[in-house]
Scaffold this motif. Structure first.
Motif, PDB file in Angstrom:
ATOM      1  N   UNK A  95       4.286   6.813  -3.462  1.00  4.48           N
ATOM      2  CA  UNK A  95       4.922   7.862  -3.478  1.00  4.48           C
ATOM      3  C   UNK A  95       6.389   8.103  -2.387  1.00  4.48           C
ATOM      4  N   UNK A  96       5.889   7.631  -1.041  1.00  5.36           N
ATOM      5  CA  UNK A  96       6.398   7.383  -0.287  1.00  5.36           C
ATOM      6  C   UNK A  96       7.946   6.536  -0.253  1.00  5.36           C
ATOM      7  N   UNK A 100      12.165  10.520  -3.250  1.00  7.00           N
ATOM      8  CA  UNK A 100      12.969  11.320  -2.484  1.00  7.00           C
ATOM      9  C   UNK A 100      12.665  11.387  -1.171  1.00  7.00           C
ATOM     10  N   UNK A 101      13.217  11.463  -0.134  1.00 10.12           N
ATOM     11  CA  UNK A 101      12.710  11.778   0.696  1.00 10.12           C
ATOM     12  C   UNK A 101      13.359  13.888   0.663  1.00 10.12           C
ATOM     13  N   UNK A 102      14.366  13.751   0.044  1.00 13.32           N
ATOM     14  CA  UNK A 102      14.129  15.410   0.466  1.00 13.32           C
ATOM     15  C   UNK A 102      13.140  16.098  -0.513  1.00 13.32           C
ATOM     16  N   UNK A 108       4.824  15.717   2.061  1.00 16.00           N
ATOM     17  CA  UNK A 108       3.356  15.762   1.752  1.00 16.00           C
ATOM     18  C   UNK A 108       3.128  14.729   2.223  1.00 16.00           C
ATOM     19  N   UNK A 109       3.542  13.547   1.642  1.00 12.25           N
ATOM     20  CA  UNK A 109       3.227  12.297   1.119  1.00 12.25           C
ATOM     21  C   UNK A 109       3.550  11.704   3.584  1.00 12.25           C
ATOM     22  N   UNK A 110       4.666  12.211   3.908  1.00 14.22           N
ATOM     23  CA  UNK A 110       4.471  11.612   5.065  1.00 14.22           C
ATOM     24  C   UNK A 110       3.313  12.266   6.242  1.00 14.22           C
ATOM     25  N   UNK A 111       3.841  13.105   5.677  1.00 14.56           N
ATOM     26  CA  UNK A 111       2.453  14.454   6.496  1.00 14.56           C
ATOM     27  C   UNK A 111       1.287  13.425   6.346  1.00 14.56           C
ATOM     28  N   UNK A 112       0.887  13.541   5.488  1.00 15.28           N
ATOM     29  CA  UNK A 112      -0.788  12.689   5.122  1.00 15.28           C
ATOM     30  C   UNK A 112      -0.873  11.861   6.033  1.00 15.28           C
ATOM     31  N   UNK A 113       0.440  10.567   4.929  1.00 18.68           N
ATOM     32  CA  UNK A 113       0.525   9.157   5.892  1.00 18.68           C
ATOM     33  C   UNK A 113       0.399   9.210   7.582  1.00 18.68           C
ATOM     34  N   UNK A 114       1.295  10.039   8.259  1.00 16.63           N
ATOM     35  CA  UNK A 114       1.220  10.902   9.982  1.00 16.63           C
ATOM     36  C   UNK A 114      -0.445  10.755  10.491  1.00 16.63           C
ATOM     37  N   UNK A 115      -0.415  11.967   9.282  1.00 14.87           N
ATOM     38  CA  UNK A 115      -2.371  12.042  10.014  1.00 14.87           C
ATOM     39  C   UNK A 115      -2.798  11.142   9.611  1.00 14.87           C
ATOM     40  N   UNK A 116      -3.427  10.479   8.929  1.00 17.83           N
ATOM     41  CA  UNK A 116      -3.715   9.740   8.276  1.00 17.83           C
ATOM     42  C   UNK A 116      -5.051   8.841  10.063  1.00 17.83           C
ATOM     43  N   UNK A 117      -4.513   8.361  11.076  1.00 18.23           N
ATOM     44  CA  UNK A 117      -4.787   7.763  11.874  1.00 18.23           C
ATOM     45  C   UNK A 117      -6.061   8.935  12.326  1.00 18.23           C
ATOM     46  N   UNK A 118      -7.328   8.121  12.712  1.00 14.80           N
ATOM     47  CA  UNK A 118      -8.041   9.094  13.453  1.00 14.80           C
ATOM     48  C   UNK A 118      -7.975   9.031  14.972  1.00 14.80           C
ATOM     49  N   UNK A 119      -8.183  10.114  15.302  1.00 16.24           N
ATOM     50  CA  UNK A 119      -7.791  10.192  16.727  1.00 16.24           C
ATOM     51  C   UNK A 119      -8.854  10.700  18.178  1.00 16.24           C
ATOM     52  N   UNK A 120     -10.091  10.572  16.988  1.00 18.41           N
ATOM     53  CA  UNK A 120     -10.745  10.567  17.796  1.00 18.41           C
ATOM     54  C   UNK A 120     -12.086  10.343  16.612  1.00 18.41           C
TER      55      UNK A 120
END
Length: 121
Positions: A95-96, A100-102, A108-120
Motif C-alpha cells: 500500500x505504501x 499516492x502519498x496524498x 492510514x498505512x504510514x500511520x499504521x507502520x509508524x505505530x507498529x513498533x512496540x515501545x513497551x
C-alpha cells in the motif's frame, strides 16, 4: 571489648526489564528498502541472501539483520507463509509503495507502520 558485627551486603539479583528495541532505521529509510525489494522482486518471496544483495550487502551478516529487523518491526516485510526461510513484502508495504502519498489510504498505512513498533513490552 567492642561487639562489632560485620554485615555483608549482597547485591540483589533483580531481573531488569527492558523496553523492546526500537527499529534502527527511520521509517522513511525502511520504506526506501521496501521499494528496492519491490523493484527487484515485486511481491514474490525471496531468500535472505538474495535480499541482502538487493540492499547492497555482501552477505547476511553485519548490518543486514539489523535492517531486516527494522522492516519487520514496521510491518513492511515478513517471513513468507508458503516459503519458509524467505521474506516478502507485506500488504502494508505494498500500500505504501503503490498508493499516492496524498491519498487517505496511504496516510492510514504510514500511520499504521509508524505505530507498529512496540515501545513497551
Amino acid at each position: 571489648m567492642s561487639d562489632t558485627k560485620q554485615i555483608k551486603i549482597v547485591p540483589s539479583k533483580r531481573r531488569v526489564v527492558r523496553s523492546p528495541a526500537y527499529p534502527s532505521l527511520p521509517l522513511e529509510k525502511a520504506l526506501e528498502r521496501a521499494k528496492e525489494l519491490y523493484q527487484a522482486e515485486k511481491r514474490h518471496p525471496v531468500r535472505r541472501n538474495v535480499l541482502a544483495q538487493h540492499w547492497g550487502y555482501k552477505n547476511e551478516k553485519g548490518a543486514f539483520p539489523v535492517t531486516l529487523a527494522a522492516l519487520r518491526k514496521y510491518g513492511l516485510v515478513a517471513e513468507s507463509e508458503t516459503d519458509k526461510g524467505q521474506e516478502q513484502l507485506t500488504d502494508l508495504a505494498f500500500r505504501l509503495i503503490v498508493d499516492q502519498p496524498e491519498s487517505d489510504a496511504w496516510k492510514e498505512a504510514v500511520k499504521k507502520a509508524a505505530l507498529n513498533p512496540k515501545l513497551h513490552s
